[in-house]
Structure formats: C-alpha cells, structure tokens
Write a protein that holds these residues in place. Structure first.
Motif, PDB file in Angstrom:
ATOM      1  N   SER A  33       0.814  -1.210   0.000  1.00 49.67           N
ATOM      2  CA  SER A  33       0.000   0.000   0.000  1.00 49.67           C
ATOM      3  C   SER A  33       0.850   1.262   0.000  1.00 49.67           C
ATOM      4  O   SER A  33       0.550   2.226  -0.701  1.00 49.67           O
ATOM      5  N   VAL A  34       1.921   1.270   0.800  1.00 50.00           N
ATOM      6  CA  VAL A  34       2.784   2.446   0.936  1.00 50.00           C
ATOM      7  C   VAL A  34       4.252   2.018   0.859  1.00 50.00           C
ATOM      8  O   VAL A  34       4.596   0.880   1.201  1.00 50.00           O
ATOM      9  N   PRO A  35       5.157   2.904   0.426  1.00 48.52           N
ATOM     10  CA  PRO A  35       6.557   2.542   0.199  1.00 48.52           C
ATOM     11  C   PRO A  35       7.280   1.850   1.352  1.00 48.52           C
ATOM     12  O   PRO A  35       8.040   0.903   1.092  1.00 48.52           O
ATOM     13  N   PRO A  36       7.104   2.263   2.628  1.00 46.86           N
ATOM     14  CA  PRO A  36       7.870   1.597   3.695  1.00 46.86           C
ATOM     15  C   PRO A  36       7.596   0.098   3.825  1.00 46.86           C
ATOM     16  O   PRO A  36       8.439  -0.642   4.345  1.00 46.86           O
ATOM     17  N   GLN A  37       6.434  -0.357   3.363  1.00 53.63           N
ATOM     18  CA  GLN A  37       6.153  -1.787   3.425  1.00 53.63           C
ATOM     19  C   GLN A  37       7.080  -2.597   2.516  1.00 53.63           C
ATOM     20  O   GLN A  37       7.351  -3.769   2.763  1.00 53.63           O
ATOM     21  N   ALA A  38       7.580  -1.944   1.458  1.00 55.42           N
ATOM     22  CA  ALA A  38       8.485  -2.631   0.542  1.00 55.42           C
ATOM     23  C   ALA A  38       9.766  -3.052   1.259  1.00 55.42           C
ATOM     24  O   ALA A  38      10.388  -4.062   0.901  1.00 55.42           O
ATOM     25  N   TYR A  39      10.160  -2.281   2.264  1.00 50.91           N
ATOM     26  CA  TYR A  39      11.346  -2.611   3.061  1.00 50.91           C
ATOM     27  C   TYR A  39      11.198  -4.002   3.672  1.00 50.91           C
ATOM     28  O   TYR A  39      12.132  -4.809   3.653  1.00 50.91           O
ATOM     29  N   ALA A  45      12.013 -11.469   1.502  1.00 48.68           N
ATOM     30  CA  ALA A  45      12.036 -12.215   0.242  1.00 48.68           C
ATOM     31  C   ALA A  45      13.222 -11.887  -0.653  1.00 48.68           C
ATOM     32  O   ALA A  45      13.446 -12.580  -1.652  1.00 48.68           O
ATOM     33  N   GLY A  46      13.966 -10.848  -0.329  1.00 49.18           N
ATOM     34  CA  GLY A  46      15.096 -10.481  -1.169  1.00 49.18           C
ATOM     35  C   GLY A  46      14.662 -10.183  -2.588  1.00 49.18           C
ATOM     36  O   GLY A  46      13.648  -9.518  -2.813  1.00 49.18           O
ATOM     37  N   ASP A  47      15.432 -10.717  -3.557  1.00 50.82           N
ATOM     38  CA  ASP A  47      15.085 -10.480  -4.957  1.00 50.82           C
ATOM     39  C   ASP A  47      14.294 -11.633  -5.576  1.00 50.82           C
ATOM     40  O   ASP A  47      14.196 -11.745  -6.794  1.00 50.82           O
ATOM     41  N   SER A  48      13.703 -12.485  -4.719  1.00 46.74           N
ATOM     42  CA  SER A  48      12.907 -13.610  -5.237  1.00 46.74           C
ATOM     43  C   SER A  48      11.515 -13.164  -5.678  1.00 46.74           C
ATOM     44  O   SER A  48      10.778 -13.927  -6.300  1.00 46.74           O
ATOM     45  N   VAL A  49      11.139 -11.933  -5.330  1.00 48.00           N
ATOM     46  CA  VAL A  49       9.868 -11.369  -5.770  1.00 48.00           C
ATOM     47  C   VAL A  49      10.110  -9.958  -6.288  1.00 48.00           C
ATOM     48  O   VAL A  49      11.145  -9.348  -6.013  1.00 48.00           O
ATOM     49  N   GLU A  50       9.140  -9.466  -7.033  1.00 49.61           N
ATOM     50  CA  GLU A  50       9.147  -8.064  -7.437  1.00 49.61           C
ATOM     51  C   GLU A  50       8.148  -7.337  -6.543  1.00 49.61           C
ATOM     52  O   GLU A  50       7.033  -7.819  -6.347  1.00 49.61           O
ATOM     53  N   VAL A  51       8.541  -6.204  -6.000  1.00 43.85           N
ATOM     54  CA  VAL A  51       7.649  -5.477  -5.105  1.00 43.85           C
ATOM     55  C   VAL A  51       7.460  -4.056  -5.609  1.00 43.85           C
ATOM     56  O   VAL A  51       8.408  -3.399  -6.046  1.00 43.85           O
ATOM     57  N   ARG A  52       6.216  -3.593  -5.562  1.00 45.53           N
ATOM     58  CA  ARG A  52       5.889  -2.227  -5.972  1.00 45.53           C
ATOM     59  C   ARG A  52       4.916  -1.620  -4.958  1.00 45.53           C
ATOM     60  O   ARG A  52       4.033  -2.311  -4.440  1.00 45.53           O
ATOM     61  N   SER A  53       5.073  -0.334  -4.748  1.00 48.11           N
ATOM     62  CA  SER A  53       4.134   0.392  -3.885  1.00 48.11           C
ATOM     63  C   SER A  53       3.027   0.989  -4.740  1.00 48.11           C
ATOM     64  O   SER A  53       3.292   1.594  -5.789  1.00 48.11           O
ATOM     65  N   VAL A  54       1.785   0.835  -4.296  1.00 50.85           N
ATOM     66  CA  VAL A  54       0.652   1.424  -5.006  1.00 50.85           C
ATOM     67  C   VAL A  54       0.702   2.944  -4.902  1.00 50.85           C
ATOM     68  O   VAL A  54       0.546   3.664  -5.884  1.00 50.85           O
ATOM     69  N   VAL A  55       0.956   3.448  -3.702  1.00 60.40           N
ATOM     70  CA  VAL A  55       1.030   4.892  -3.481  1.00 60.40           C
ATOM     71  C   VAL A  55       2.470   5.357  -3.674  1.00 60.40           C
ATOM     72  O   VAL A  55       3.376   4.817  -3.039  1.00 60.40           O
TER      73      VAL A  55
END
Length: 289
Positions: A33-39, A45-55
């Motif tokens: 939902s927000v950028p800090p969650q990507a941390y 998960a490291g680089d085993s997934v792709e992560v994007r923030s909606v906001v």
C-alpha cells in the motif's frame, strides 16, 4: 470524486484480461500500500519477488486514488499488502472480480487488537477522534507481527523459498530488536516531550517511547481555523520549538503556520521506503528539536 473513482475502476474492469500475458517465469509480483512496506518484503524475500508500492512516495496515501496506469500491476499481482487506508477497501472489492488470484491482506487488522485499537490515541488540536490509525509501519511494537504475517503469505506464494525466508525473518527480527534498543537510548531523556506535526503519522512511535504527538491535520483534511486559533497557547504550554512537516503535504501552508508561531521547520518523511532510516531520523530530530 465518486464519479472519478468509478471511472477508474471501470477501466480496471475493462483491462481484466491483461493479466493473461503474465509469464510463469516471472517473479511473483507483490504490491504494498505504501513505500515503507516494501522494506519488509525485501528484507524477507530479497530479490525472489518483485515489489511495488501502489502509493508513490511523494503522495499522501490518505487522499490517493489508484491510477488507470496501475491496472496491469493489479491484474498480475499475487498479493496486495494493505494497511487499512481508505482507498484499499473499495479497490479490493472491485478487484475481486478481475483477479481472483490476488489476495488482499489488511495488515492493520492482522496485527491490531480490535478491542483496543484506539489505545494509540493522538493529541489533536481538533476535538474530533480518529477511529483507525493505518500508520502501522511506524511502530516497532507492531513490526514483528506484521513481518510474520507478510512472511506467511510470501511463503504461500513462493514455497520453494520458505527456508530462506525463515532465515531472513529471523535476521529482520534481530534488526527490529536493535532498532528498538537504539531508539530507546536516543529518546531516553525525551519522555513526556511533545512534538508538533502537520499530519498525524507518528502516533505509534509517540506512544511507544513516551512522547506526545500533537497533530494539526486529520485524515488529510485541511487544518481548521479553530485549531489554528488554539495553537499559540499549546505551543507555549508544551514548549514546542519545531513544526515537523512531511514532503507529501502543503509545504507553503506549513511554513506560513510555523512563521506565525515563531517555530523552526523540519522534515520528517513517514513514507521513506528505507524504514530503518526513517525511524532513526525521527528519533534524532525529536531529540534535537
């Protein structure tokens, strides 16, 4: 606003077939939902997934509306980790018919005790109450249960990495403990101290370290005249010398208020994707104000 919102989601519905392009060779897409969650996702998960923030990092999540350009991501994502922002519920309801494989996880409901969810109250200049504080990422107390919930879902979508994720989670827990100790030491002499912010994002940290957050704004709404009229007395009583502003909000308005009150202006970014960095910045700026 409602017309715009329905137009956006109508477009989402019209693009429901886009997800069919997704290749099985691609990393699972994780939305937050927000950028800090990507941390947290990257820590586990490291680089085993792709992560994007909606906001985006430069936009207030309280007033955010998802863009049509984000439709492809929602069609391809495996999980959406939310925090209970107002846009999430309406978005999730409409996505249920376009990507049934996408699981929405409201981390706020997962980690907060529903019977005591108002325990983290803020001091407000306005007399209105805040029924739900979604800024759970700015809490050290909630960091571990939140990370645990994310770990469980990441294991479900990427089971081959479960052992690796478990090791990463343990390392993250140790990091959270270290940050807790460090911030406790930095803020040891600050207990009982009040700090003034435009937007009430730091209530959890305030409670956890014995501070008092005084917020001018609520739920992204403009500061009321009644609140402004009460400020000089509060600033004097609380011996406040600094107004903390966030990059996502009206800087000119904040600086005007600060100038009227004779306050310094400092930036505290609650949406910094580097969660650890933002916590240390908070502690040091509160100590130095």
């Amino acid at each position: 606003m409602m017309i715009i919102r329905y137009c956006v989601f109508a477009l989402f519905m019209g693009l429901s077939g886009i997800g069919a392009e997704s290749s099985t060779k691609q990393k699972p897409l994780v939305l937050v939902s927000v950028p800090p969650q990507a941390y947290f996702v990257r820590a586990i998960a490291g680089d085993s997934v792709e992560v994007r923030s909606v906001v985006p990092a430069d936009v207030s999540p309280e007033t955010y509306e998802p863009k049509p350009s984000q439709a492809r991501a929602f069609m391809q994502a495996a999980v959406f980790f939310g925090v209970g922002m107002s846009y999430e519920a309406s978005l999730q309801a409409r996505l249920a018919s376009t990507n049934r494989a996408l699981l929405y996880v409201d981390l706020a409901h997962r980690v907060l005790d529903h019977d005591r969810h108002d325990e983290h109250t803020h001091t407000k200049v306005d007399s209105s109450t805040h029924a739900h504080d979604p800024h759970i990422w700015l809490s050290l107390k909630l960091a571990k249960p939140k990370a645990q919930a994310m770990y469980e879902r990441l294991c479900a979508i990427n089971p081959a990495y479960k052992d690796s994720y478990a090791k990463n989670l343990a390392a993250l827990f140790a990091r959270i403990d270290r940050i807790q100790r460090d911030l406790g030491a930095i803020l040891k002499e600050q207990k009982g101290r009040a700090f003034l912010v435009i937007h009430p994002a730091f209530g959890y940290l305030a409670q956890e370290f014995g501070l008092e957050e005084i917020a001018l704004e609520e739920d992204g709404k403009e500061i009321k005249l009644k609140a402004l009229n009460r400020l000089p007395k509060i600033v004097e009583q609380k011996r406040i010398r600094t107004l903390f502003i966030q990059p996502q909000f009206d800087k000119e308005r904040a600086e005007s208020i600060a100038k009227t009150l004779g306050l310094n202006v400092e930036i505290l970014d609650s949406l910094n994707e580097n969660w650890e960095e933002s916590l240390y910045a908070f502690a040091h700026k509160i100590k130095e104000q």
